[in-house]
Design a protein around this motif. Structure first.
Motif, PDB file in Angstrom:
ATOM      1  N   ASN A 118       2.763  -1.547  -5.067  1.00  0.00           N
ATOM      2  CA  ASN A 118       1.568  -2.040  -5.735  1.00  0.00           C
ATOM      3  C   ASN A 118       1.515  -3.561  -5.698  1.00  0.00           C
ATOM      4  O   ASN A 118       2.447  -4.219  -5.203  1.00  0.00           O
ATOM      5  CB  ASN A 118       1.493  -1.526  -7.181  1.00  0.00           C
ATOM      6  N   ASN A 119       0.439  -4.132  -6.196  1.00  0.00           N
ATOM      7  CA  ASN A 119       0.251  -5.570  -6.107  1.00  0.00           C
ATOM      8  C   ASN A 119       1.160  -6.349  -7.064  1.00  0.00           C
ATOM      9  O   ASN A 119       1.186  -7.575  -7.034  1.00  0.00           O
ATOM     10  CB  ASN A 119      -1.214  -5.935  -6.383  1.00  0.00           C
ATOM     11  N   SER A 120       1.922  -5.632  -7.915  1.00  0.00           N
ATOM     12  CA  SER A 120       2.919  -6.289  -8.751  1.00  0.00           C
ATOM     13  C   SER A 120       4.265  -6.402  -8.044  1.00  0.00           C
ATOM     14  O   SER A 120       5.220  -6.943  -8.606  1.00  0.00           O
ATOM     15  CB  SER A 120       3.098  -5.511 -10.068  1.00  0.00           C
ATOM     16  N   GLY A 121       4.337  -5.862  -6.839  1.00  0.00           N
ATOM     17  CA  GLY A 121       5.561  -5.957  -6.061  1.00  0.00           C
ATOM     18  C   GLY A 121       6.551  -4.846  -6.316  1.00  0.00           C
ATOM     19  O   GLY A 121       7.696  -4.925  -5.869  1.00  0.00           O
TER      20      GLY A 121
ATOM     21  N   ALA B 172      -6.037  -3.874  -9.811  1.00  0.00           N
ATOM     22  CA  ALA B 172      -4.729  -3.282  -9.532  1.00  0.00           C
ATOM     23  C   ALA B 172      -4.830  -2.471  -8.241  1.00  0.00           C
ATOM     24  O   ALA B 172      -5.732  -1.648  -8.092  1.00  0.00           O
ATOM     25  CB  ALA B 172      -4.289  -2.396 -10.690  1.00  0.00           C
ATOM     26  N   LEU B 173      -3.910  -2.713  -7.326  1.00  0.00           N
ATOM     27  CA  LEU B 173      -3.954  -2.078  -6.006  1.00  0.00           C
ATOM     28  C   LEU B 173      -2.626  -1.401  -5.713  1.00  0.00           C
ATOM     29  O   LEU B 173      -1.556  -1.938  -5.998  1.00  0.00           O
ATOM     30  CB  LEU B 173      -4.260  -3.118  -4.931  1.00  0.00           C
ATOM     31  N   GLU B 174      -2.717  -0.200  -5.150  1.00  0.00           N
ATOM     32  CA  GLU B 174      -1.531   0.554  -4.776  1.00  0.00           C
ATOM     33  C   GLU B 174      -1.781   1.236  -3.444  1.00  0.00           C
ATOM     34  O   GLU B 174      -2.854   1.793  -3.212  1.00  0.00           O
ATOM     35  CB  GLU B 174      -1.207   1.591  -5.852  1.00  0.00           C
ATOM     36  N   VAL B 175      -0.802   1.173  -2.554  1.00  0.00           N
ATOM     37  CA  VAL B 175      -0.934   1.781  -1.234  1.00  0.00           C
ATOM     38  C   VAL B 175       0.337   2.558  -0.930  1.00  0.00           C
ATOM     39  O   VAL B 175       1.442   2.149  -1.330  1.00  0.00           O
ATOM     40  CB  VAL B 175      -1.195   0.714  -0.146  1.00  0.00           C
ATOM     41  N   GLY B 176       0.209   3.713  -0.282  1.00  0.00           N
ATOM     42  CA  GLY B 176       1.383   4.531  -0.024  1.00  0.00           C
ATOM     43  C   GLY B 176       1.237   5.389   1.214  1.00  0.00           C
ATOM     44  O   GLY B 176       0.147   5.497   1.806  1.00  0.00           O
ATOM     45  N   THR B 177       2.347   6.010   1.605  1.00  0.00           N
ATOM     46  CA  THR B 177       2.356   6.864   2.790  1.00  0.00           C
ATOM     47  C   THR B 177       3.363   7.988   2.607  1.00  0.00           C
ATOM     48  O   THR B 177       4.258   7.917   1.765  1.00  0.00           O
ATOM     49  CB  THR B 177       2.710   6.044   4.051  1.00  0.00           C
ATOM     50  N   LYS B 178       3.193   9.034   3.400  1.00  0.00           N
ATOM     51  CA  LYS B 178       4.089  10.186   3.386  1.00  0.00           C
ATOM     52  C   LYS B 178       4.330  10.615   4.822  1.00  0.00           C
ATOM     53  O   LYS B 178       3.390  10.710   5.612  1.00  0.00           O
ATOM     54  CB  LYS B 178       3.464  11.329   2.589  1.00  0.00           C
ATOM     55  N   ALA B 179       5.607  10.849   5.164  1.00  0.00           N
ATOM     56  CA  ALA B 179       5.954  11.241   6.528  1.00  0.00           C
ATOM     57  C   ALA B 179       6.885  12.448   6.494  1.00  0.00           C
ATOM     58  O   ALA B 179       7.888  12.443   5.756  1.00  0.00           O
ATOM     59  CB  ALA B 179       6.626  10.093   7.276  1.00  0.00           C
ATOM     60  N   TYR B 180       6.540  13.477   7.251  1.00  0.00           N
ATOM     61  CA  TYR B 180       7.374  14.665   7.354  1.00  0.00           C
ATOM     62  C   TYR B 180       8.441  14.438   8.412  1.00  0.00           C
ATOM     63  O   TYR B 180       8.135  14.148   9.580  1.00  0.00           O
ATOM     64  CB  TYR B 180       6.532  15.883   7.713  1.00  0.00           C
TER      65      TYR B 180
END
Length: 284
Positions: free
Chosen positions: A238-241, A218-226
C-alpha cells in the motif's frame, strides 16, 4: 446473460484481502456424514492478545427441498441458528432466518433475509428485528457486462433512512472495474481486477474518505501467482509502504497450510511476522 454479482468488486476484494494470515494461528476441521450432516470445528489464536476463540457447527442440508439448517455454539457461549429455504416457494427466491443468543450477557438478535435473483437482477432485503428494527435492502441490475447497484437502510422506529450507498461497475471475462460510493456517499472507492493469464491475477484498490483526518487517497495494489495446481503466492503493498506476502500450499486433498508475512518497508529493522494458519479438512 449471467447473473450479476451482488457484491460488486468482490474479485479485487478477495485478491487483496484473503490468504494473508497475519493476525494469528487458526485451525479448521470439517467432516460430513452419509446423512447429509456436516460438522465443522474452528479455532483462532490472536497473535497480539493470545486469546483463543472457537466454535463448533453442525449443518443439515436437504438439497431436494432447498433446505439448510445450521446450528453453532461458540466459546463465548453464543448460540446461533440459521434456517435457509431456497427455490421452494418460487424459483430464484431464498428465505433466511438467522438468530443469536448469548445467555450470559442477555444479548439476542434476529435477522430475517429475503433474496430474489433472476437473470439480470439480484435483490436482497433484511430486517434486523431487535436493532431498530432496521430494514436494509440492496439491488444490483446487470446488462451487457455493466452493473448498477444501490443499498439503503431504514430505521422503522425513527422513520428515517440511516444509511445509503451506490455502485457502478463493468465485468468482463478477464477483468472487472468497480466504483463505490459508501457511508452515505462520504467514502469513495475504485477497484479493478485483471486475470492476466491462467496463472497470474492482479488488482488494485483506491479509497478516498471525505471525513478522514489525513488527506489524500489510500492505494493498495496486489497480485497472485499459481506455482502449480496445489500452491500459490500472493503479494500486495500500500501507499504507506506496508508489504504483505502470503503462501498457500495444498498438502493433500482437504488439507492446506497458509503462511503470511507483513513488512513495513520504511522500518525494515522493526518488521513483525506471524505464525502460519492451518486449515485441515479431511477428505469427504
Amino acid at each position: 446473460m449471467s447473473l450479476p454479482q451482488p457484491d460488486l468488486g468482490k474479485s479485487s476484494n478477495d485478491l487483496l484481502g484473503k490468504d494473508y494470515p497475519f493476525h494469528g494461528t487458526s485451525l479448521e476441521v470439517k467432516t460430513k456424514t452419509p446423512s447429509n450432516v456436516a460438522f465443522k470445528v474452528g479455532g483462532n489464536r490472536d497473535s497480539k492478545s493470545g486469546t483463543i476463540a472457537g466454535d463448533i457447527e453442525a449443518k443439515y442440508t436437504d438439497k431436494k427441498n432447498g433446505l439448510v439448517f445450521t446450528e453453532t455454539w461458540t466459546t463465548s457461549n453464543a448460540l446461533k441458528s440459521q434456517l435457509e429455504l431456497e427455490n421452494y416457494l418460487a424459483k430464484g427466491l431464498k428465505l433466511d432466518i438467522a438468530t443469536s443468543l448469548t445467555p450470559d450477557k442477555g444479548q439476542k438478535s434476529a435477522l430475517l433475509n429475503v433474496v430474489y435473483k433472476q437473470s439480470g437482477v439480484h435483490t436482497r432485503g433484511a430486517l434486523d428485528v431487535f436493532k431498530g428494527p432496521t430494514f436494509t435492502t440492496d439491488t444490483v441490475f446487470g446488462r451487457d457486462g455493466f452493473l448498477f447497484g444501490a443499498e439503503t437502510a431504514y430505521n422503522v422506529t425513527e422513520g428515517k433512512i440511516t444509511r445509503y450507498a451506490a455502485a457502478i461497475g463493468y465485468n468482463a471475462p478477464e477483468y472487472a472495474v468497480t466504483v463505490h460510493g459508501l457511508n452515505n456517499l462520504k467514502t469513495f472507492t475504485a477497484s479493478y481486477y485483471h486475470r492476466v493469464s491462467a496463472d497470474v491475477e492482479a488488482g488494485a484498490k483506491a479509497v478516498y474518505d471525505t471525513k478522514a483526518t489525513t488527506p489524500g487517497v489510500a492505494l493498495e495494489v496486489g497480485t497472485k501467482a499459481y506455482l502449480d495446481s496445489a500452491a500459490f503466492v500472493k503479494a500486495k503493498i500500500n501507499n504507506s509502504g506496508v508489504l504483505a506476502l502470503g503462501y498457500t500450499q495444498a498438502l493433500r486433498p482437504g488439507v492446506k497450510a497458509s503462511f503470511g508475512l507483513a513488512l513495513d518497508t520504511q522500518r525494515l529493522n522493526e518488521f513483525s511476522h506471524t505464525g502460519p494458519t492451518h486449515k485441515a479438512r479431511p477428505p469427504l
